[in-house]
Structure formats: C-alpha cells, structure tokens
Design an enzyme around this catalytic site. Structure first.
Site, PDB file in Angstrom:
ATOM      1  N   SER A 138      -2.874  -2.400  -2.791  1.00 11.47           N
ATOM      2  CA  SER A 138      -1.542  -2.191  -2.228  1.00 11.47           C
ATOM      3  C   SER A 138      -1.611  -1.868  -0.747  1.00 11.47           C
ATOM      4  O   SER A 138      -0.634  -2.073  -0.021  1.00 11.47           O
ATOM      5  CB  SER A 138      -0.830  -1.042  -2.947  1.00 11.47           C
ATOM      6  OG  SER A 138      -0.373  -1.431  -4.214  1.00 11.47           O
ATOM      7  N   HIS A 198       5.658   4.765  -2.930  1.00 12.72           N
ATOM      8  CA  HIS A 198       4.696   3.660  -2.796  1.00 12.72           C
ATOM      9  C   HIS A 198       5.000   2.805  -1.574  1.00 12.72           C
ATOM     10  O   HIS A 198       4.116   2.529  -0.751  1.00 12.72           O
ATOM     11  CB  HIS A 198       4.694   2.807  -4.066  1.00 12.72           C
ATOM     12  CG  HIS A 198       3.573   1.804  -4.125  1.00 12.72           C
ATOM     13  ND1 HIS A 198       3.721   0.491  -3.742  1.00 12.72           N
ATOM     14  CD2 HIS A 198       2.285   1.937  -4.512  1.00 12.72           C
ATOM     15  CE1 HIS A 198       2.574  -0.141  -3.898  1.00 12.72           C
ATOM     16  NE2 HIS A 198       1.684   0.709  -4.369  1.00 12.72           N
ATOM     17  N   ASP A 255       9.027  -3.702  -2.424  1.00 15.52           N
ATOM     18  CA  ASP A 255       8.259  -2.623  -3.034  1.00 15.52           C
ATOM     19  C   ASP A 255       9.134  -1.807  -3.978  1.00 15.52           C
ATOM     20  O   ASP A 255      10.216  -2.254  -4.376  1.00 15.52           O
ATOM     21  CB  ASP A 255       7.624  -1.748  -1.949  1.00 15.52           C
ATOM     22  CG  ASP A 255       6.234  -1.255  -2.332  1.00 15.52           C
ATOM     23  OD1 ASP A 255       6.157  -0.327  -3.160  1.00 15.52           O
ATOM     24  OD2 ASP A 255       5.252  -1.808  -1.827  1.00 15.52           O
TER      25      ASP A 255
END
Length: 563
Positions: free
Chosen positions: A412, A234, A192
C-alpha cells in the site's frame, strides 16, 4: 387447541407474507446501448472536464460511447416500471436496481434495451463487520524506529527528507526534485478507504495552503466526510508518501501535485460491491481530469466466501475492478496499483485490479532493495509477469495521527511512492502517453533485462526513465516491428520469426507459470529484415501456459504460448 394451531399457522403465513412484501430484491442490469442519450460524443465538454478532454487530445484518444453517461431514457423507463436505481456505471453500461417483488424484475427483463439481467442480492445481503479489511491484515505500522529519531538525513535536492530519504533515493526521485520536477500540474486521484484528519494534520499543511487538494468524494456513503476521525487512516498514510511535507521527517514523492481524495472502500468489511464503487471512483477521476490513479487496494477474498475470487480470475479480464482499471488506462490515465501483501500466505498471488494488463503494478522491497517477503507474487493467471516494478514497502516512512511519522510495511505504501514519482516524470515529459511512461519506468528498472514474478522489472531509476523519454528512446522506431511464434500450442520446438528494423542482439527466454526460465537463447544476433530463430528440445517440459520473453536490452516483448 385446533383453533389455536390454525390461528398460529395463519399468523405465521401473514407474517411471512408481510416479510416477503417488505423484502428488497436486487438485480444487476446490463444495458444494450446508450441510445436516446441527451449527450453526444461530438460535445464532450458537456460531460467531461476540460482537463479530461485535453488528456485525450494529447494522447490521441477519441471520445467514444463508453464516455457517455448511462442513457437517462433507460433509467426513467426502469423507474417507471417500479425499480429504484441505486447504482450506475457508464463504463460498464450497467445499473443495479432494487424492486419489492420478483414479478417487477420479470417484466423489466423483457424490455428491449436490456442486454442481460441477473440477481445482485449477494452484493447487499451480507452485513458482517470485521475488525479490519483482509487486504490490510498484513500491513504493519510501527512507532518511529531509533534510526528515525535524532538523526538528520540530508540530500543535495531541494528538500530535507529526513528518514524518508531512503525511499526517495532508492528510485532517484530526489534528483528529479532537485530539477524542480515535483509533480506540479499533474493531478493524482487517490482511491482508498478514508482520509482521517487530512484536513488538520501538519503533514498536509502545504497541500491545503496551496489548494492542492481539489476535492473529495465518498462512493460508499455519498456525502460523507472522508476526513472524519472515525474513518480509516489508510488513505491518510498512502497520501503522505506522495503529498506529505514534514521537513526533516517526511517528503512525499510528489509534493507539488494536486489530489482528488476518493473513497471507494469500507475498511471494516469486505464485500464485492466495493469493486463497483471503485469503478465509480475511477469514472469520476477520469471526468475530473485526473492524470494518475493510485489504488492501494486489492480484491481476492470477501466476508461471504461464495464471492471469493479464484486465481483463474486474475487473468486481467474477469474481476469488475480490473475491467474498470483497464478502462481508466484506455482513457489515458496512468493506473498504479499495489500488488498485495499475500506473498507469504497460501494465496501468495497479486489481487485484482493488479492483474490488469494496462495497470502499473507495484510490489515491495525492504530498505536495502531486497524482495519483501509479504509482497504478492505473479504471474497472472494467463501467464503475464507481475508485479511490474517495486519500491520500498518495508519500513516506509508515513505520516501518522495526530502528527509525526512511523514506519509502515505493505505494498500500500510502495505503490504511491511510484505513483508520485510518475507524476514528476510526467511533469518533465508532458507529451508522452501513460503507456509510454510505463515502458520508460520498466526500462529504467534494475531487472529490465530479466524481469521476474517477485520484483517484476525491478526498482525504477527515475533519472534514467527521464533520460529515456527526453532522448525520445520511447518514441523511436522499435527494434523489431513484428514478432511471430509458431506452432502454438508447441511440442518440442518453438520457432520465432523476427522482422528487425536494424541489426540488433536479442535475449530470448521461455518462462513457466512459476516465473522460472526453463529455456533461453542469450545474445542472438539479428540482421535487418526477416530472421528465423528456434528454441529446441522442449519435449520434456510439462503441459501448461508459458511466456516467451524477447528483449533487445531496452524493451521487453512477451507472448503467451501453450504446450
């Protein structure tokens, strides 16, 4: 005046010469082989962890030359020739070098161990900084909705899921948790953009307390602290859907799994070198013994438009990151990747590496299980159905900084929900291969008898997937061991020769490149042995790529046909 002009010209020439001498030139160098390596495939323990070797043994995957590191002999020869090696990949068997003069590169290109060499300036020349990575643009993080506050969500499982119960119960993973299948013994590599504050957040107290975070690596800025507060959140949110443990608020789908946190993505820019970093992260994950990779990343457009992928690149064989993802799968790793958030955009299609034929690609549905409008669509450029499956990706409960939860929308988040659930499934069935798990997950899903390019095989039922594996349905002899189609290309008729191991009933569908079934034969009775079946009256269909889909009610086989 004349002297002034001459002096100015000389000054400019000298300055340009100095600039030219200082400029760096980059080249991608593909190597011929791995000769003169100090390692041998006969001794894999010298370059692979014990867990990595065990994964190969369980799945009967031989160690081969692709597992060997890049030849240090070749590396040394490149350095001796005046090159600085700034990147290397054992799976791609290539290096990226930096030289100060093109003449140096010309001499290097003549070396006998060079298979191919090309300029790589485009990988490094651009230094634009966007406010946000394009792939994350359509993801929405909202403050906890009223449905989250003041309400208690209880399950008969071992955990109090809070508002995350919906995303767990949708795929029945809470029932596997109740059987104590929580990912224990399975290692997940998260690739990521950063893991801001994972080292201090309450949601990950349990992971830290029990040593379930095995380590971190940054492949964009080696040695960097991936937990730094200035880095992307994220990966933090992605990790929370798997390993988060906030009783009454959020329970991830694999709370007892172990995790490697790997950064391959620079969230504030988008350049194609990140695909190469992804491959490095996957190579490391393999060597460290990772069982599952979750990648909530995708590539189609870049800061430099000249680097943009086209839809034709989404064929499973073109993008560097897709080649790397399929290689990881070939090593026995279950690669789970988000489909993308471009469903409502002009692009609309999945992005790399979601196009990989060995990648479990995950799309998004809303709280009720309906297709989420932003979820990227299939098919791949070569006509394969994508995504493979779907999970809740709209108002998914994720952990937020500094504490608490929010609703996150994006594939995601649906991808790691499935990756974590797959860890629980593999814990329950440790002798099966990564591809057998993919088959079981597909077969258990809500649209397994008629997959499409919006939701794929549908929403998996992990209790059903576990039953399929436990009952050895996946290991059983296939209903038919041979399927031939002809002619290909076809005109007005497609003939199928099906050799069945026992009497079965088949559904046969011809699907166009938009995912629409244009011709079908449903409930065709097939006898044991060789059978001939035909789809007729196909004259009026336009030229193009079609997929012929044959299902026996459990497994689906597809073949590409062309008109």
């Amino acid at each position: 005046m004349k002297q002034t002009i001459i002096f100015g010209i000389l000054f400019f020439a000298l300055a340009f010469s100095a600039y030219s001498q200082q400029r760096a030139y980059y080249y991608e160098v593909k190597l011929l082989d791995k000769q003169f390596s100090e390692y041998s495939i006969a001794e894999p323990a010298k370059f692979l962890s014990q867990k990595s070797v065990e994964r190969r043994l369980i799945q009967q995957i031989p160690v081969n030359e692709t597992d060997l590191p890049v030849s240090s002999s070749y590396i040394n020869q490149l350095k001796d020739a005046g090159a600085e090696v700034i990147y290397k990949s054992k799976w791609l068997n290539l290096v990226i070098i930096r030289v100060d003069r093109p003449e140096v590169a010309m001499q290097i290109s003549k070396k006998p161990f060079i298979r191919h060499m090309q300029s790589a300036d485009h990988l490094f020349a651009l230094d634009t900084r966007n406010s946000e990575k394009p792939y994350f643009d359509n993801e929405v993080i909202e403050k906890p909705a009223s449905r989250i506050k003041g309400q208690v969500y209880k399950s008969q499982a071992a955990y109090n899921y809070g508002a995350s119960l919906n995303q767990a119960r949708m795929i029945n993973i809470d029932q596997l948790h109740a059987l104590n299948f929580t990912g224990n013994g399975i290692t997940i590599g998260v690739i990521d953009a950063g893991y801001n504050s994972v080292d201090v957040m309450q949601a990950f107290d349990s992971l830290r307390a029990h040593g379930q975070i095995l380590g971190t690596r940054d492949f964009v800025q080696p040695g960097n602290n991936v937990y730094h507060t200035g880095i992307s959140t994220h990966g933090t949110m992605v990790l929370s859907t798997m390993g988060g443990n906030l009783p009454g608020q959020l329970i991830g789908t694999a709370p007892k799994a172990s995790y490697w946190l790997l950064r391959s993505e620079d969230a504030v820019s988008e350049y194609i070198m990140e695909e190469y970093y992804w491959v490095n992260a996957a190579e490391f994950a393999d060597s460290a013994g990772v069982d599952i990779i979750n990648s909530s990343l995708g590539y189609s457009t870049f800061d430099d438009p000249a680097e943009n992928h086209t839809y034709s690149d989404m064929d499973g064989n073109t993008a560097v990151v897709t080649i790397g993802a399929d290689m990881a799968a070939a090593k026995g790793i279950l690669v789970v990747n988000s489909a993308g958030n471009s469903g409502a955009n002009a692009w609309q299609y999945i992005t790399a590496p979601a196009d990989g034929d060995s990648v479990l690609t995950v799309g998004a549905v809303d709280l009720a299980g309906a297709y989420a409008y932003f979820s990227s669509k299939g098919p791949t450029a070569d006509g394969r159905i994508k995504p493979d499956v779907t999970a809740q990706g709209q108002q998914t409960i994720v952990a937020t900084i500094p504490s608490g939860v929010a609703g996150g929308s994006g594939t995601s988040f649906s991808s790691p929900i499935i990756a974590g659930a797959a860890a629980c499934l593999w814990q329950a069935n440790p002798t099966f291969t990564n591809m057998e798990l993919i088959n079981a997950i597909r077969m258990s899903a809500s649209q397994s008898s008629g997959p499409d390019n919006l939701k794929g095989w549908g929403i998996p039922d992990f209790v059903q997937a576990n039953s399929l594996l436990t009952q050895s349905v996946i290991h059983e002899q296939k209903a038919f061991h041979e399927l031939k189609t002809f002619p290909n290309p076809f005109t007005s008729r497609i003939s199928l020769e099906v050799t069945a191991n026992y009497p079965i009933v088949l559904d046969i569908r011809l699907i166009n490149s938009n995912g629409k079934v244009v011709s079908s034969l449903i409930g065709v009775e097939i006898a044991k042995g060789k059978n001939m079946v035909a789809l007729n009256n196909l004259d009026s269909y336009p030229s193009g790529i079609y997929m012929l889909q044959v299902s026996d009610g459990y497994a689906v086989t597809t073949k590409k046909v062309i008109k």
